[in-house]
Design a protein around this motif. Structure first.
Motif, short mmCIF file in Angstrom:
data_model
loop_
_atom_site.label_atom_id
_atom_site.label_comp_id
_atom_site.label_asym_id
_atom_site.label_seq_id
_atom_site.Cartn_x
_atom_site.Cartn_y
_atom_site.Cartn_z
N LEU A 31 0.82 -1.21 0.00
CA LEU A 31 0.00 0.00 0.00
C LEU A 31 0.86 1.26 0.00
N SER A 35 0.77 3.99 -2.98
CA SER A 35 0.44 5.39 -2.65
C SER A 35 1.47 6.34 -3.23
N SER A 64 -5.74 3.70 -0.40
CA SER A 64 -4.52 3.06 0.12
C SER A 64 -4.13 3.66 1.47
N SER A 67 -6.53 2.62 4.16
CA SER A 67 -6.27 1.22 4.54
C SER A 67 -5.06 1.12 5.46
N PHE A 89 -9.57 -2.17 -6.02
CA PHE A 89 -8.47 -1.98 -6.97
C PHE A 89 -8.82 -2.56 -8.35
#
Length: 365
Positions: A31, A35, A64, A67, A89
Motif C-alpha cells: 500500500l 500510494s 490506500s 487502509s 483496486f
C-alpha cells in the motif's frame, strides 16, 4: 521493523501469528508503494490535463492511505481488509481501462493485482481475479471493436493466466516443503524424546526417580573437582533403612516399593538443591553434602534425614521406618572416592551396631 529484520529476529511466534505478522508487513509495504507511485501519476496526469484519470488515481491513493491508517489503528489480521480492497483496486483498473484503452498496460496491472491476491486472499480468490481479468479484457476488446488478431489476444491473456499458475505452483511447493519440514521435525522430536527416555533410564532409578549408581559416581567426581577448586570439604552419607526386610516379608513387596518411593521423596526434600541423594540399590541411599563449613552441618543434615524417615507412612496400614547413617568426609578421611564410599558404609554398620536409628562418623569430627 522491515521484512529482513523480521525474518532474522529472535522473536518466537507460532505458525499462525508468524503468517499474520508477515502479511501485515507485506500489505503495508504494498500500500505504501502504491500510494507513492500513484501520487506521482496524479501529478503527471494533472499536468497532462487528464483530469478524470488524475481523479481516479487520487481516489486509489486515498483508499490506500485509509487502509494503511486502519491497519495501524486496528492491529488486526489484514485479511479482513484484503477482499474488499482488492475488489476496489480491480474496479479502479477497469475504470482506468475505459479511460486509457491500453490493453498491454492492463495486462501488467492485472498481474500486479493477482500477485498480492494469491498471497493475501488465497488461491480461490486469486484464480477468481484471474478469470475476471481475462473476461474483462475480452469484453472491453469486443465492445471497442478492436482489430487484434488471435495471436495478439493470446499475448495479452497468457501472461495473466501463466502468472496465476506459477504463483499457485510456487505456493503449493512451499506448502509441500513446509509439510515435509513438519514431518522431519516430528520425527526428530520423537527421536529426542526417545533418547532422553533412554538417557533417563540409564541414569535414574525407575522406582524412586532418584539418580542411580552410575549418575551418583559422576556427581561424586564433580564434587571432588569442586572441593579441590574451592578448598572446601564435602561429606558422603551412606543410609540404610533398618529392618526393611521385615516390611517386605509382612506387608509385601508392593508395600516395600511404596515405602522406598516415599522415603526417597522425603530425603530429596530435606537436602539443598546443590546436594545429591541417590538410590544405591535395595534399601540403600547415598547423599553428597557439598561445601561444608564444619562437621555440625553434616550432623544437622543427618538428624533431619532420620526424622524424615521416622514420619508415619500409610500403605494403607500405618508404619514407621528408621534408618542408620554412616558419614565420611572428603580429605579429612580420604581423598580416594572408593575409600570414601567404603568408609561411609563402614560407619553406617557402626551406627547399626550402636542400636540403629542414628548416625555415625567414620572418624570423630
Amino acid at each position: 521493523m522491515n521484512i529482513k529484520k523480521f525474518l532474522q529476529s529472535n522473536f518466537t511466534f507460532d505458525e499462525k501469528e508468524y503468517e499474520v505478522k508477515l502479511q501485515h508487513m507485506l500489505f503495508n509495504g504494498m500500500l505504501s508503494i502504491v500510494s507513492i507511485f500513484l501520487t506521482i501519476l496524479v501529478i503527471v496526469r494533472f499536468y497532462q490535463e487528464n483530469y478524470f484519470q488524475s481523479t481516479v488515481d487520487f481516489f486509489i491513493v486515498l483508499v490506500s492511505l485509509a487502509s494503511l491508517f486502519y491497519i495501524k489503528r486496528a492491529k488486526e489480521n489484514c485479511q479482513k481488509l484484503a477482499h474488499p480492497l482488492l475488489a476496489i483496486f480491480f474496479a479502479l483498473i477497469l475504470i482506468t481501462l475505459f479511460n486509457i484503452p491500453s490493453y498491454m498496460i492492463a495486462t501488467g496491472w492485472f498481474i500486479v493485482l493477482i500477485l498480492p491476491t494469491f498471497y493475501l486472499a488465497g488461491p480461490r480468490y486469486g484464480f477468481f481475479i484471474t478469470f475476471m481479468a481475462i473476461v474483462s479484457l475480452m469484453v472491453l476488446l469486443i465492445s471497442r471493436k478492436s482489430t487484434y488478431t488471435l495471436g495478439e489476444f493470446i499475448y495479452m491473456f497468457m501472461p495473466i493466466f501463466l502468472s496465476s499458475l506459477f504463483i499457485y505452483t510456487y505456493e503449493k511447493r512451499i506448502e509441500y516443503a513446509k509439510q515435509e519440514l513438519q514431518d522431519i521435525n516430528k520425527h526428530l522430536h520423537k527421536e529426542i524424546i526417545h533418547k532422553e527416555f533412554l538417557l533417563k533410564q540409564a541414569h535414574y532409578d525407575y522406582l524412586t526417580k532418584l539418580p542411580n549408581r552410575i549418575l551418583f559416581e559422576d556427581r561424586l567426581q564433580q564434587a571432588i573437582i569442586k572441593s579441590n577448586r574451592s578448598n572446601k570439604d564435602f561429606a558422603i552419607l551412606f543410609i540404610d533403612l533398618d529392618l526393611f526386610k521385615d516390611i517386605n516379608d509382612i506387608h509385601g513387596h508392593t508395600a516395600g516399593d511404596i515405602v522406598l518411593s516415599e522415603i526417597a521423596s522425603r530425603f530429596k526434600s530435606a537436602l539443598r538443591e546443590e546436594d545429591t541423594v541417590a538410590r544405591f540399590g535395595g534399601d540403600e541411599f547415598v547423599c553428597i553434602i557439598e561445601q561444608l563449613e564444619d562437621c555440625s552441618t553434616v550432623s544437622t543434615v543427618a538428624q533431619k534425614l532420620i526424622k524424615k524417615a521416622e514420619e508415619n507412612i500409610f500403605i494403607p496400614q500405618k508404619i514407621s521406618v528408621t534408618c542408620s547413617i554412616g558419614i565420611s568426609i572428603y580429605k579429612k578421611d580420604t581423598k580416594d572416592e572408593k575409600e570414601l564410599l567404603h568408609f561411609a558404609d563402614t560407619a553406617m554398620y557402626n551406627a547399626k551396631s550402636l542400636g540403629k536409628n542414628q548416625y555415625s562418623f567414620y572418624n570423630d569430627c
